[in-house]
Design a protein around this motif. Structure first.
Motif, PDB file in Angstrom:
ATOM      1  N   ALA A 108       0.822  -1.186  -0.002  1.00 12.79           N
ATOM      2  CA  ALA A 108       0.020   0.064  -0.068  1.00 12.79           C
ATOM      3  C   ALA A 108       0.932   1.188  -0.025  1.00 12.79           C
ATOM      4  O   ALA A 108       1.706   1.425   0.867  1.00 12.79           O
ATOM      5  N   ILE A 109       0.625   2.208  -1.047  1.00 13.78           N
ATOM      6  CA  ILE A 109       1.089   3.435  -0.902  1.00 13.78           C
ATOM      7  C   ILE A 109       0.415   4.562  -1.214  1.00 13.78           C
ATOM      8  O   ILE A 109      -0.724   4.448  -1.350  1.00 13.78           O
ATOM      9  N   ARG A 110       1.098   5.952  -1.235  1.00 13.66           N
ATOM     10  CA  ARG A 110       0.480   7.112  -1.603  1.00 13.66           C
ATOM     11  C   ARG A 110       1.329   7.722  -2.573  1.00 13.66           C
ATOM     12  O   ARG A 110       2.549   7.526  -2.544  1.00 13.66           O
ATOM     13  N   LEU A 111       0.778   8.336  -3.436  1.00 15.30           N
ATOM     14  CA  LEU A 111       1.503   9.018  -4.626  1.00 15.30           C
ATOM     15  C   LEU A 111       1.359  10.513  -4.393  1.00 15.30           C
ATOM     16  O   LEU A 111      -0.001  10.994  -4.506  1.00 15.30           O
ATOM     17  N   THR A 112       2.192  11.279  -4.038  1.00 20.16           N
ATOM     18  CA  THR A 112       1.934  12.724  -3.834  1.00 20.16           C
ATOM     19  C   THR A 112       2.573  13.455  -4.805  1.00 20.16           C
ATOM     20  O   THR A 112       3.745  13.230  -5.307  1.00 20.16           O
ATOM     21  N   HIS A 113       1.623  14.465  -5.396  1.00 18.86           N
ATOM     22  CA  HIS A 113       2.121  15.230  -6.534  1.00 18.86           C
ATOM     23  C   HIS A 113       3.150  16.184  -5.964  1.00 18.86           C
ATOM     24  O   HIS A 113       2.828  16.901  -5.090  1.00 18.86           O
ATOM     25  N   VAL A 114       4.140  16.098  -6.734  1.00 15.58           N
ATOM     26  CA  VAL A 114       5.321  17.194  -6.042  1.00 15.58           C
ATOM     27  C   VAL A 114       5.024  18.661  -6.213  1.00 15.58           C
ATOM     28  O   VAL A 114       5.248  19.338  -5.043  1.00 15.58           O
ATOM     29  N   ASN A 115       4.507  19.150  -7.118  1.00  8.76           N
ATOM     30  CA  ASN A 115       4.513  20.529  -7.060  1.00  8.76           C
ATOM     31  C   ASN A 115       3.289  21.057  -6.423  1.00  8.76           C
ATOM     32  O   ASN A 115       3.312  22.416  -6.238  1.00  8.76           O
ATOM     33  N   THR A 116       2.162  20.320  -6.016  1.00 13.48           N
ATOM     34  CA  THR A 116       1.282  20.828  -5.390  1.00 13.48           C
ATOM     35  C   THR A 116       1.051  20.239  -3.970  1.00 13.48           C
ATOM     36  O   THR A 116       0.238  20.736  -3.146  1.00 13.48           O
ATOM     37  N   GLY A 117       1.909  19.078  -3.630  1.00  8.22           N
ATOM     38  CA  GLY A 117       1.751  18.366  -2.290  1.00  8.22           C
ATOM     39  C   GLY A 117       0.383  17.942  -1.917  1.00  8.22           C
ATOM     40  O   GLY A 117       0.262  17.410  -0.925  1.00  8.22           O
ATOM     41  N   LYS A 118      -0.433  17.616  -3.171  1.00  9.27           N
ATOM     42  CA  LYS A 118      -1.859  16.780  -3.011  1.00  9.27           C
ATOM     43  C   LYS A 118      -1.369  15.330  -3.382  1.00  9.27           C
ATOM     44  O   LYS A 118      -0.584  14.846  -4.248  1.00  9.27           O
ATOM     45  N   ASN A 119      -2.323  14.451  -2.771  1.00 10.16           N
ATOM     46  CA  ASN A 119      -2.104  13.227  -2.915  1.00 10.16           C
ATOM     47  C   ASN A 119      -3.264  12.446  -4.085  1.00 10.16           C
ATOM     48  O   ASN A 119      -4.282  12.976  -4.104  1.00 10.16           O
ATOM     49  N   LEU A 120      -2.680  11.475  -4.821  1.00  9.34           N
ATOM     50  CA  LEU A 120      -3.629  11.050  -5.633  1.00  9.34           C
ATOM     51  C   LEU A 120      -4.661  10.194  -4.962  1.00  9.34           C
ATOM     52  O   LEU A 120      -4.594   9.290  -4.095  1.00  9.34           O
ATOM     53  N   HIS A 121      -6.150  10.459  -5.281  1.00  5.95           N
ATOM     54  CA  HIS A 121      -7.215  10.087  -4.707  1.00  5.95           C
ATOM     55  C   HIS A 121      -8.381   9.785  -5.487  1.00  5.95           C
ATOM     56  O   HIS A 121      -8.490  10.232  -6.567  1.00  5.95           O
ATOM     57  N   THR A 122      -9.420   9.132  -4.969  1.00  7.52           N
ATOM     58  CA  THR A 122     -10.479   8.855  -5.722  1.00  7.52           C
ATOM     59  C   THR A 122     -11.739   8.738  -4.787  1.00  7.52           C
ATOM     60  O   THR A 122     -11.353   8.154  -3.460  1.00  7.52           O
ATOM     61  N   HIS A 123     -12.897   8.418  -5.199  1.00  2.65           N
ATOM     62  CA  HIS A 123     -13.956   8.690  -4.313  1.00  2.65           C
ATOM     63  C   HIS A 123     -15.443   8.319  -5.267  1.00  2.65           C
ATOM     64  O   HIS A 123     -14.969   8.468  -6.372  1.00  2.65           O
ATOM     65  N   HIS A 124     -16.237   8.277  -4.698  1.00  6.20           N
ATOM     66  CA  HIS A 124     -17.780   7.997  -5.252  1.00  6.20           C
ATOM     67  C   HIS A 124     -18.370   9.360  -5.966  1.00  6.20           C
ATOM     68  O   HIS A 124     -19.421   9.584  -5.511  1.00  6.20           O
ATOM     69  N   PHE A 125     -17.569   9.950  -6.690  1.00  7.68           N
ATOM     70  CA  PHE A 125     -18.277  11.029  -7.555  1.00  7.68           C
ATOM     71  C   PHE A 125     -17.696  10.459  -9.045  1.00  7.68           C
ATOM     72  O   PHE A 125     -17.030   9.960  -9.383  1.00  7.68           O
TER      73      PHE A 125
END
Length: 213
Positions: free
Chosen positions: A96-113
């Protein structure tokens, strides 16, 4: 006594050969590395930027881009929690990992949209300074023991069980030509990814340049 002595080298060899994982390859992808990810079916790199979705969650959008030199396509590999993925440690298949976008500091994410173009599951970039929530966690699916740079791998979302995918839909203004990235419930040829340009951390903490940042 003499017979027992003859058995000792054999027992030692058996101990060396059995019960241990294979050593990671020199080109394994490692924790803390910064890299670009190429969707092998559509030949675009995973990308994000400070452009928010106009529908769905309204969070920062994640897309696919053809350009290989775009600095907004770099992602840092981190553990499920801080400290769970020691810098320079090879990433295991099934980890299990997280992928963090380097330039904005936000994580790759998904949800029920719903995603805006294909009506699959929206994939966004979420959080601040690398801290988001449990919906930022993905499982690396690969065929060996460790994720190697030449392997085509899948990323399965832990919370919703979808696969990180691209099926080719293109956005118009203001991100014209960029591809929609979304989650799909089935494993198929649209959700294979390969490590490309980046800086890969060795276990010794030295930097091994796979390509220039």
């Amino acid at each position: 006594m003499r017979g027992s002595c003859r058995l000792l080298p054999l027992l030692f060899l058996c101990w060396l050969c059995g019960g241990r994982e294979p050593a990671p390859a020199a080109d394994a992808v490692t924790c803390g590395s910064v890299l670009k990810l190429l969707n092998t079916r559509h030949s675009v790199r995973l990308h994000s930027h400070e452009v928010k979705y106009g529908s769905g969650s309204g969070q920062q959008s994640v897309t696919g881009v053809e350009a290989s030199d775009d600095a907004n396509s770099y992602w840092r590999i981190r553990g499920k929690t801080d400290g769970s993925c020691q810098r320079g440690t090879p990433v295991k298949c099934g980890q299990a990992i997280r992928l963090t976008h380097v330039n904005t500091g936000k994580n790759l994410h998904t949800h029920h949209f719903p995603s805006p173009l294909s009506n699959n599951q929206e994939v966004s970039a979420f959080g601040d300074d690398g801290e988001g929530d449990d919906l930022d966690i993905w499982i690396v699916q690969c065929s060996g023991t460790h994720w190697e740079r030449e392997d085509a791998v899948r990323f399965k979302h832990v919370g919703t069980e979808v696969f990180l995918s691209i099926t080719g839909e293109q956005y118009g203004h203001p991100i014209r030509g960029q591809r929609e990235v979304h989650g799909m419930p089935t494993a198929n040829h649209h959700n294979y990814w390969k490590a490309m340009e980046g800086v890969f951390i060795k276990p010794s903490m030295d930097l091994a340049k796979h390509d220039e940042l």
